[in-house]
Enzyme design. Sequence first.
Site, mmCIF file in Angstrom:
data_model
loop_
_atom_site.group_PDB
_atom_site.id
_atom_site.type_symbol
_atom_site.label_atom_id
_atom_site.label_comp_id
_atom_site.label_asym_id
_atom_site.label_seq_id
_atom_site.Cartn_x
_atom_site.Cartn_y
_atom_site.Cartn_z
ATOM 1 C CG PHE A 158 10.800 0.449 33.852
ATOM 2 C CD1 PHE A 158 10.096 0.064 32.699
ATOM 3 C CD2 PHE A 158 10.413 -0.098 35.067
ATOM 4 C CE1 PHE A 158 9.049 -0.834 32.769
ATOM 5 C CE2 PHE A 158 9.345 -0.989 35.148
ATOM 6 C CZ PHE A 158 8.663 -1.359 34.000
ATOM 7 C CG PHE A 159 11.487 4.907 27.955
ATOM 8 C CD1 PHE A 159 10.870 6.124 27.720
ATOM 9 C CD2 PHE A 159 11.619 4.021 26.893
ATOM 10 C CE1 PHE A 159 10.390 6.455 26.457
ATOM 11 C CE2 PHE A 159 11.146 4.332 25.624
ATOM 12 C CZ PHE A 159 10.528 5.545 25.415
ATOM 13 C CG ASN A 211 4.915 1.733 18.557
ATOM 14 O OD1 ASN A 211 4.526 2.782 19.040
ATOM 15 N ND2 ASN A 211 6.204 1.448 18.429
ATOM 16 C CG HIS A 265 5.367 -6.731 -0.932
ATOM 17 N ND1 HIS A 265 5.519 -5.585 -1.671
ATOM 18 C CD2 HIS A 265 4.580 -7.546 -1.684
ATOM 19 C CE1 HIS A 265 4.863 -5.695 -2.809
ATOM 20 N NE2 HIS A 265 4.289 -6.887 -2.853
ATOM 21 C CG ASP A 318 4.167 -10.613 -5.069
ATOM 22 O OD1 ASP A 318 3.875 -9.840 -4.148
ATOM 23 O OD2 ASP A 318 3.984 -10.343 -6.275
ATOM 24 C CG HIS A 342 0.023 -12.119 -4.901
ATOM 25 N ND1 HIS A 342 -1.085 -11.494 -4.383
ATOM 26 C CD2 HIS A 342 0.713 -11.139 -5.567
ATOM 27 C CE1 HIS A 342 -1.070 -10.206 -4.715
ATOM 28 N NE2 HIS A 342 -0.007 -9.968 -5.447
ATOM 29 C CG HIS A 362 2.543 -11.030 -10.404
ATOM 30 N ND1 HIS A 362 2.722 -9.811 -10.998
ATOM 31 C CD2 HIS A 362 2.845 -10.841 -9.082
ATOM 32 C CE1 HIS A 362 3.100 -8.918 -10.089
ATOM 33 N NE2 HIS A 362 3.181 -9.509 -8.918
#
Lengths: 265, 265
Positions: free
Chosen positions: A66-67, A71, A82, A84, A88, A214
């Site tokens: 089978f395949f 990763n 993303h 924060d 941070h 921030h």
Amino acid sequence: MSVLHRSVWCPIILALAATSASAIDLDQATVLDLSHPFNSQTLYWPTSPSQFELKTLAHGQTDGGFFYSSNSFCSPEHGGTHLDAPIHFAEHGKTADQLDLAQLIGPAVVIDVREQVAKNPDYALTADDITAFEANHGKLAAGTIVLLQTGYSKHYPNRKAYFGDDTPNDASKLHFPSYGPDAATLLVDKRHVAVLGVDTASIDIGQSKDFQVHRIAAAKNVAGLENLNGLDRLPPVGASVVALPMKIEGGSGGPVRVIALLPPK
Amino acid sequence: MSVLHRSVWCPIILALAATSASAIDLDQATVLDLSHPFNSQTLYWPTSPSQFELKTLAHGQTDGGFFYSSNSFCSPEHGGTHLDAPIHFAEHGKTADQLDLAQLIGPAVVIDVREQVAKNPDYALTADDITAFEANHGKLAAGTIVLLQTGYSKHYPNRKAYFGDDTPNDASKLHFPSYGPDAATLLVDKRHVAVLGVDTASIDIGQSKDFQVHRIAAAKNVAGLENLNGLDRLPPVGASVVALPMKIEGGSGGPVRVIALLPPK
């Protein structure tokens, strides 16, 4: 239609207001993906020591007939679309895993500064911009997810156009728009919003050296969402946003998948 | 209450059915986090070449006089609470970034096999279990997010208890429950469900050698959600689930944040 669907299920639905009779099923809602993909072109801060890396562990037929594909990957927390987390920029702020997810789910407003940005790529959102928005759309409620639309996601992932400079390992010559400190103070300290989101690389402008936005947000455990994609598809009011970050224990942020939910037209 | 909140906003609300009059605001809904955190204890397959690693890039006061924290991290795609994209076991299946997010949002059912598992840690869900569930709760509708509750999240992250074996680099002696092939065939090919989720390490049982459930699901672009946490907090029917994976281009899966939304009691 199945018995289950008719009588028992509890789908998510949208309505124009909690008291509205025009409730609609989420199956009818439009789901918009506001996240860029992670790949070799994903943009990180110019001084980032590394980029996104995907390593193939397996890809092909196995001895079992089978395949199989698998990763591994590496990434700095602060790149691509993303979160924060407050820590941070605040020593005792919440980490990525500590944020209450209810904070990252709710009604969104989109403040459009594309006209100002066309004249000034260093444009910083002002408190006056917010009061002008409120004059048209009503006062911002506590818990709002604020999305700042500069139009810059159209430049992504062209580093020079998106950051305003592509000098390697140098963050001193960046030029891109975002929130200004007086706007952040109004939104965070007066309106008690939940999230500051933007379609540029930072909730501070590229030329900021002290990252006041921030710091203002982090001090009150307000979360940031950076490098958002395609905010032009959202109305100024009426969308709901769900932002679910990778649950990195102790993380200062990390990859986040952000969606907007729109009622049918 | 603000003008905006009263007249314009469009909050997500839940109802017992699309036609129900008992709609409720999402602000009233309970948000349950079904994800384990990523940390040094995060569980990966015994043969995984690496684990989750968090590297501190900065943590402390800066020369600018403010606090700053930032990290980078590495992880295999398939560990902790994660998505299996169809390409994981199907050469032409969708990758993590290609999945339509609408597939990962919807009504959930929770099938509880804790009694069977107490007698047999290799228990594989059967088609009969599903028809028994349907006899009580109604036929599963297309697009359902199926969550299999084995009770194993209580063992996480104890590798020996969770996988049934902790021999390094050896996956031949694993013992934990999950879906069986005949159940997967019914769910995927007959009921056309959207997602198979489970609170163990795999949608196949630990003793599986041919990963038939993965292959049945992948062949129809059904997504998997593995290592879910705390399914005992969900009712058999009535919850909605939102699963938003990291958008890894070409990814065979990856970290996913999964939430359940419950209406108020």
